[in-house]
Design a protein around this motif. Structure first.
Motif, PDB file in Angstrom:
ATOM      1  N   SER A  60      34.513  21.049  -1.380  1.00 12.07           N
ATOM      2  CA  SER A  60      35.876  21.610  -1.109  1.00 12.07           C
ATOM      3  C   SER A  60      35.528  22.886  -0.249  1.00 12.07           C
ATOM      4  O   SER A  60      36.474  23.166   0.584  1.00 12.07           O
ATOM      5  CB  SER A  60      36.648  21.969  -2.236  1.00 12.07           C
ATOM      6  OG  SER A  60      35.999  22.890  -3.311  1.00 12.07           O
ATOM      7  N   LYS A  61      34.491  23.618  -0.445  1.00  4.90           N
ATOM      8  CA  LYS A  61      34.553  25.067   0.282  1.00  4.90           C
ATOM      9  C   LYS A  61      33.985  24.820   1.725  1.00  4.90           C
ATOM     10  O   LYS A  61      32.729  24.087   2.006  1.00  4.90           O
ATOM     11  CB  LYS A  61      33.625  25.764  -0.440  1.00  4.90           C
ATOM     12  CG  LYS A  61      34.342  26.369  -1.817  1.00  4.90           C
ATOM     13  CD  LYS A  61      33.673  27.349  -2.606  1.00  4.90           C
ATOM     14  CE  LYS A  61      34.306  27.749  -3.775  1.00  4.90           C
ATOM     15  NZ  LYS A  61      33.592  29.013  -4.535  1.00  4.90           N
ATOM     16  N   LEU A  62      34.503  25.645   2.589  1.00  2.00           N
ATOM     17  CA  LEU A  62      33.971  25.681   3.766  1.00  2.00           C
ATOM     18  C   LEU A  62      32.718  26.743   3.850  1.00  2.00           C
ATOM     19  O   LEU A  62      32.931  27.847   3.098  1.00  2.00           O
ATOM     20  CB  LEU A  62      35.046  26.087   4.856  1.00  2.00           C
ATOM     21  CG  LEU A  62      34.705  26.297   6.454  1.00  2.00           C
ATOM     22  CD1 LEU A  62      34.298  24.761   6.879  1.00  2.00           C
ATOM     23  CD2 LEU A  62      35.759  26.913   7.133  1.00  2.00           C
ATOM     24  N   THR A  63      31.636  26.075   4.402  1.00  2.00           N
ATOM     25  CA  THR A  63      30.407  27.140   4.305  1.00  2.00           C
ATOM     26  C   THR A  63      30.040  27.440   5.535  1.00  2.00           C
ATOM     27  O   THR A  63      30.333  26.860   6.657  1.00  2.00           O
ATOM     28  CB  THR A  63      29.450  26.445   3.220  1.00  2.00           C
ATOM     29  OG1 THR A  63      28.674  25.307   4.291  1.00  2.00           O
ATOM     30  CG2 THR A  63      29.811  25.852   2.095  1.00  2.00           C
ATOM     31  N   ASN A  64      28.976  28.401   5.601  1.00  2.00           N
ATOM     32  CA  ASN A  64      28.342  28.848   6.968  1.00  2.00           C
ATOM     33  C   ASN A  64      26.892  28.373   6.622  1.00  2.00           C
ATOM     34  O   ASN A  64      25.946  28.956   7.318  1.00  2.00           O
ATOM     35  CB  ASN A  64      28.356  30.307   6.967  1.00  2.00           C
ATOM     36  CG  ASN A  64      27.992  30.593   8.402  1.00  2.00           C
ATOM     37  OD1 ASN A  64      27.936  29.946   9.342  1.00  2.00           O
ATOM     38  ND2 ASN A  64      27.552  31.909   8.355  1.00  2.00           N
ATOM     39  N   VAL A  76      24.804  10.080   3.314  1.00  2.00           N
ATOM     40  CA  VAL A  76      24.751  10.910   2.029  1.00  2.00           C
ATOM     41  C   VAL A  76      24.889  12.256   2.448  1.00  2.00           C
ATOM     42  O   VAL A  76      25.099  12.988   1.560  1.00  2.00           O
ATOM     43  CB  VAL A  76      23.370  10.668   1.505  1.00  2.00           C
ATOM     44  CG1 VAL A  76      23.014   9.076   0.757  1.00  2.00           C
ATOM     45  CG2 VAL A  76      22.008  10.947   2.545  1.00  2.00           C
ATOM     46  N   LYS A  77      24.895  12.626   3.614  1.00  2.00           N
ATOM     47  CA  LYS A  77      25.077  14.304   4.112  1.00  2.00           C
ATOM     48  C   LYS A  77      26.493  14.347   4.730  1.00  2.00           C
ATOM     49  O   LYS A  77      27.004  15.584   5.058  1.00  2.00           O
ATOM     50  CB  LYS A  77      24.175  14.692   4.933  1.00  2.00           C
ATOM     51  CG  LYS A  77      22.543  14.565   4.449  1.00  2.00           C
ATOM     52  CD  LYS A  77      21.670  15.249   5.325  1.00  2.00           C
ATOM     53  CE  LYS A  77      20.152  15.279   4.933  1.00  2.00           C
ATOM     54  NZ  LYS A  77      19.404  15.849   5.968  1.00  2.00           N
ATOM     55  N   ALA A  78      27.220  13.133   4.871  1.00  2.00           N
ATOM     56  CA  ALA A  78      28.354  13.428   5.705  1.00  2.00           C
ATOM     57  C   ALA A  78      29.511  14.300   5.137  1.00  2.00           C
ATOM     58  O   ALA A  78      30.272  15.064   5.847  1.00  2.00           O
ATOM     59  CB  ALA A  78      29.048  12.235   5.948  1.00  2.00           C
ATOM     60  N   ALA A  79      29.749  14.313   3.773  1.00  2.00           N
ATOM     61  CA  ALA A  79      30.745  14.808   3.002  1.00  2.00           C
ATOM     62  C   ALA A  79      30.508  16.465   3.115  1.00  2.00           C
ATOM     63  O   ALA A  79      31.393  17.229   3.457  1.00  2.00           O
ATOM     64  CB  ALA A  79      30.942  14.548   1.667  1.00  2.00           C
ATOM     65  N   THR A  80      29.500  16.661   2.821  1.00  2.00           N
ATOM     66  CA  THR A  80      28.819  18.451   2.932  1.00  2.00           C
ATOM     67  C   THR A  80      28.849  18.694   4.376  1.00  2.00           C
ATOM     68  O   THR A  80      29.113  19.845   4.652  1.00  2.00           O
ATOM     69  CB  THR A  80      27.695  18.560   2.044  1.00  2.00           C
ATOM     70  OG1 THR A  80      26.333  17.833   2.465  1.00  2.00           O
ATOM     71  CG2 THR A  80      27.833  18.104   0.478  1.00  2.00           C
ATOM     72  N   ALA A  81      28.375  17.910   5.221  1.00  2.00           N
ATOM     73  CA  ALA A  81      28.406  18.384   6.672  1.00  2.00           C
ATOM     74  C   ALA A  81      29.528  18.429   7.150  1.00  2.00           C
ATOM     75  O   ALA A  81      29.644  19.671   8.150  1.00  2.00           O
ATOM     76  CB  ALA A  81      27.509  17.072   7.382  1.00  2.00           C
ATOM     77  N   ARG A  82      30.642  17.701   6.764  1.00  2.00           N
ATOM     78  CA  ARG A  82      32.035  18.224   7.607  1.00  2.00           C
ATOM     79  C   ARG A  82      32.615  19.363   6.922  1.00  2.00           C
ATOM     80  O   ARG A  82      33.804  19.715   7.341  1.00  2.00           O
ATOM     81  CB  ARG A  82      32.788  17.116   7.164  1.00  2.00           C
ATOM     82  CG  ARG A  82      32.468  15.820   7.840  1.00  2.00           C
ATOM     83  CD  ARG A  82      33.378  14.341   8.048  1.00  2.00           C
ATOM     84  NE  ARG A  82      32.907  13.543   8.541  1.00  2.00           N
ATOM     85  CZ  ARG A  82      32.587  12.293   8.292  1.00  2.00           C
ATOM     86  NH1 ARG A  82      32.563  11.988   7.051  1.00  2.00           N
ATOM     87  NH2 ARG A  82      32.135  11.334   9.087  1.00  2.00           N
ATOM     88  N   ARG A  83      31.773  19.908   5.982  1.00  2.00           N
ATOM     89  CA  ARG A  83      32.616  21.360   5.398  1.00  2.00           C
ATOM     90  C   ARG A  83      31.587  22.505   5.802  1.00  2.00           C
ATOM     91  O   ARG A  83      31.894  23.539   5.250  1.00  2.00           O
ATOM     92  CB  ARG A  83      32.535  21.159   3.833  1.00  2.00           C
ATOM     93  CG  ARG A  83      33.339  20.139   3.248  1.00  2.00           C
ATOM     94  CD  ARG A  83      34.895  20.195   3.613  1.00  2.00           C
ATOM     95  NE  ARG A  83      35.198  21.175   3.210  1.00  2.00           N
ATOM     96  CZ  ARG A  83      36.476  21.897   3.500  1.00  2.00           C
ATOM     97  NH1 ARG A  83      37.310  21.388   4.642  1.00  2.00           N
ATOM     98  NH2 ARG A  83      36.938  23.069   3.075  1.00  2.00           N
ATOM     99  N   LEU A  85      30.618  25.272   8.890  1.00  2.00           N
ATOM    100  CA  LEU A  85      31.214  25.695  10.052  1.00  2.00           C
ATOM    101  C   LEU A  85      30.826  25.442  11.231  1.00  2.00           C
ATOM    102  O   LEU A  85      31.210  24.927  12.252  1.00  2.00           O
ATOM    103  CB  LEU A  85      31.312  27.432  10.010  1.00  2.00           C
ATOM    104  CG  LEU A  85      31.780  27.956  10.919  1.00  2.00           C
ATOM    105  CD1 LEU A  85      33.207  27.897  11.288  1.00  2.00           C
ATOM    106  CD2 LEU A  85      31.602  29.650  10.722  1.00  2.00           C
ATOM    107  N   GLY A  86      29.376  25.040  11.392  1.00  2.00           N
ATOM    108  CA  GLY A  86      28.453  24.329  12.386  1.00  2.00           C
ATOM    109  C   GLY A  86      29.082  23.256  12.901  1.00  2.00           C
ATOM    110  O   GLY A  86      29.112  22.769  13.978  1.00  2.00           O
ATOM    111  N   SER A  87      29.641  22.305  11.909  1.00  2.00           N
ATOM    112  CA  SER A  87      30.262  20.851  11.928  1.00  2.00           C
ATOM    113  C   SER A  87      31.521  21.157  12.885  1.00  2.00           C
ATOM    114  O   SER A  87      31.635  20.497  13.981  1.00  2.00           O
ATOM    115  CB  SER A  87      30.097  20.214  10.908  1.00  2.00           C
ATOM    116  OG  SER A  87      30.854  19.002  11.088  1.00  2.00           O
ATOM    117  N   PHE A  88      32.356  22.278  12.515  1.00  2.00           N
ATOM    118  CA  PHE A  88      33.572  22.443  13.368  1.00  2.00           C
ATOM    119  C   PHE A  88      33.190  22.725  14.565  1.00  2.00           C
ATOM    120  O   PHE A  88      33.966  22.355  15.763  1.00  2.00           O
ATOM    121  CB  PHE A  88      34.419  23.278  12.610  1.00  2.00           C
ATOM    122  CG  PHE A  88      35.102  22.826  11.510  1.00  2.00           C
ATOM    123  CD1 PHE A  88      36.410  22.221  11.483  1.00  2.00           C
ATOM    124  CD2 PHE A  88      34.539  22.785  10.092  1.00  2.00           C
ATOM    125  CE1 PHE A  88      37.047  21.598  10.642  1.00  2.00           C
ATOM    126  CE2 PHE A  88      35.363  22.413   9.070  1.00  2.00           C
ATOM    127  CZ  PHE A  88      36.616  21.588   9.332  1.00  2.00           C
TER     128      PHE A  88
END
Length: 120
Positions: A60-64, A76-83, A85-88
């Motif tokens: 749930s948390k947006l991370t840096n 296996v990394k998609a959900a955390t990758a989308r959260r 900041l670099g992904s955005f």
């Protein structure tokens, strides 16, 4: 359009009084999309707004945290990758198809404002 996008658009349109275009398709490889494009008619500020809400407690948390290019495509990394900041920055705000679409609407890189609407 997701519910969260509708809520953000309603706020921007009815509370802020800005003109909006939701779900602006950018085409190109990967079929990119801008969740919400908004213009403040008084100041001519242009906004690229992305929404991201996850109910899964682990994601749930947006991370840096460090984002590796293409990480969002690994299952296996998609959900955390989308959260991250670099992904955005890479996939939502910095993608060439997105920049090209915004240029069609008169957006200069220096004058464009960006926002991520999320909660944790």
């Amino acid at each position: 359009m997701e519910t969260t996008e509708k809520i953000v658009e309603a706020y921007v349109r009815y509370v802020k009084g800005w003109a909006t275009i939701p779900n602006l398709r950018c085409g190109g490889q990967g079929q990119k999309e801008i969740d919400l494009f908004a213009i403040n008619p008084v100041t001519d500020e242009r906004w690229h707004i992305e929404t991201s809400v996850s109910i899964a407690s682990g994601f749930s948390k947006l991370t840096n945290d460090f984002y590796e290019e293409g990480e969002h495509k690994i299952r296996v990394k998609a959900a955390t990758a989308r959260r991250k900041l670099g992904s955005f920055m890479a996939e939502k705000f910095g993608h060439p198809a997105v920049s090209a679409k915004l240029a069609e609407y008169g957006c200069q890189e220096s004058g464009l404002k960006r926002a991520i609407v999320t909660w944790d």
